[in-house]
Design an enzyme around this catalytic site. Structure first.
Site, PDB file in Angstrom:
ATOM      1  N   LYS A 158       0.820  -1.218   0.000  1.00  0.00           N
ATOM      2  CA  LYS A 158       0.000   0.000   0.000  1.00  0.00           C
ATOM      3  C   LYS A 158       0.854   1.269   0.000  1.00  0.00           C
ATOM      4  CE  LYS A 158      -4.152  -1.991   2.080  1.00  0.00           C
ATOM      5  NZ  LYS A 158      -5.198  -1.849   3.114  1.00  0.00           N
ATOM      6  N   ASP A 166     -10.312   2.288   1.632  1.00  0.00           N
ATOM      7  CA  ASP A 166     -10.480   1.746   2.985  1.00  0.00           C
ATOM      8  C   ASP A 166     -11.179   2.753   3.898  1.00  0.00           C
ATOM      9  OD1 ASP A 166      -9.359  -0.749   2.541  1.00  0.00           O
ATOM     10  OD2 ASP A 166      -7.335  -0.109   3.096  1.00  0.00           O
TER      11      ASP A 166
END
Length: 412
Positions: free
Chosen positions: A61, A97
């Site tokens: 990420k 997210d």
């Protein structure tokens, strides 16, 4: 590496099992693949750009940020990208997210506005949780880590916390039954969120349920972030109603159905039939205990006594309860040990089957043979009631019992 066939997929190092392809297929209908990729191949994948969009998971990420042409401000502020969209050869990184965590909180009824929010853990998901909490109006956000100024040794300074979010893996399968904190330390809590979704109810969430607090596991977050990613991939809005349909299907797929009740009340026959009806695996805990012991239950009682049997039964319950998508038939005395409740409850709904005592057989059942059934019922009925989410009579036809169980499950 040839990725020319990729439209959309999930990039990671060791992905294992993931619900992402199932969720994306249900939400948007496109082909979605898992892409376990060694670290040394990530840069080549982004250089070739032979994909329309990717989701990105740990440990990439942060790795993909400099590989993108543009990074959305929210993702940049969090320092993590989990969604990359290829628009005409230009790669833009996003973080969905945060959308998932916001949906998780709102769906669970956890209000953060004006409250102190305590975030357990200091990794990437922690940063996402902090950003979401601030967007949802938290008055103060505090990160608790093992070595920081705010750590697990000085939690008392945060007894005024209003919301707690766990972003650590504590309590996650296979290490079920462990909680990162005791909620007794936070008397002013109004909500608890746990990003872990295996098991569906961690030890932390079961504490919250006992206190009547709004709470949720991380499965809605997983589904909601996928919805937002799908919208970015396709440029089309997806209704929350479709998301809820997908989420309901996932929960039904993962949920165990546990049958408890007096010896001989029909748990095994009912469980096996219900499992066939629902396409779930059937587990008969008495049979599993006998396989472990390599002898029938009456012989375990005769040679080693009831206490030895109960210990073996608890071990079997812990193993079976950690699984998902099963119908589980327990022994009649499973409720006599309180420590059996959490392993059964963590992934399932508990159904108490009742039957007229006059219809209960005694053959091959040591406890039923040594104790009057009326006395056994008197002792155990409060335990069955304490364990059960619903109670269903098994005095009629089997089809009627199955239908009633299915009806009750729709209300949970």
């Amino acid at each position: 590496m040839n990725q020319s066939s990729i439209q959309f997929g999930l990039l990671g190092e060791k992905l294992g099992h993931s619900f992402s392809p199932q969720i994306h297929a249900a939400l948007a209908g496109y082909d979605y693949r898992l892409l376990p990729t060694p670290r040394e191949d990530v840069e080549d994948l982004f250089r070739c750009r032979e994909f329309r969009g990717l989701n990105v998971t740990i440990p990439y990420k942060q790795t993909v940020i400099p590989l993108c042409d543009e990074v959305d401000p929210r993702a940049a502020a969090i320092g993590a990208v989990n969604t990359v969209v290829n628009r005409g050869g230009r790669l833009t990184g996003y973080n969905t997210d945060i959308d998932g965590l916001r949906y998780l909180a709102e769906r669970a009824g956890v209000d953060m506005a004006g409250k102190k929010v305590l975030v357990l853990g200091s990794g990437g998901t922690s940063r996402t949780a902090c950003a979401a909490a601030r967007e949802l109006g938290a008055a103060q956000v505090v990160v608790v880590s093992r070595k920081g100024d705010d750590n697990y040794d000085n939690l008392s300074r945060h007894a005024d916390a209003g919301v707690l979010i766990n972003t650590t893996p504590v309590g996650m399968f296979p290490n079920c039954g462990v909680s990162p904190v005791s909620l007794e330390a936070f008397p002013r809590l109004t909500g608890v969120l746990d990003v872990v979704y295996n098991p569906l109810r961690t030890a932390l969430l079961m504490q919250a349920e006992e206190r009547g607090l709004p709470c949720s596991c991380g499965l809605p977050m997983l589904a909601a972030q996928a919805k937002r990613a799908a919208e970015l991939f396709t440029g089309e809005d997806i209704a929350d109603g479709r998301l809820e349909t997908v989420l309901t299907g996932l929960l039904e797929q993962l949920r165990n159905i546990i049958l408890i009740g007096m010896p001989g009340c029909g748990k095994s026959v009912t469980g096996r039939t219900l499992a066939q009806r629902l396409g779930k695996e059937f587990l008969d805990l008495d049979k599993l205990v006998e396989e472990k012991a390599r002898m029938p239950i009456p012989r375990i009682f005769a040679l080693e006594g009831e206490e030895a049997f109960r210990r073996l039964e608890t071990q079997t319950i812990m193993e079976a309860g950690a699984r998902t998508g099963c119908v589980i038939s327990t022994g009649g005395g499973a409720v006599t040990r309180q420590e059996n409740y959490a392993p059964l409850r963590q992934n399932g709904v508990i159904v108490h089957l009742t039957r007229d005592l006059k219809k209960l057989p005694k053959a091959g059942r040591p406890v039923s043979q040594s104790t009057e059934l009326s006395e056994l019922w008197r002792r155990r009925e409060p335990m069955y009631r304490a364990f059960a989410d619903v109670t269903v009579s098994n005095d009629g036809l089997l089809d009627e019992t199955i239908h009633q169980i299915e009806k009750e499950l729709t209300t949970l």
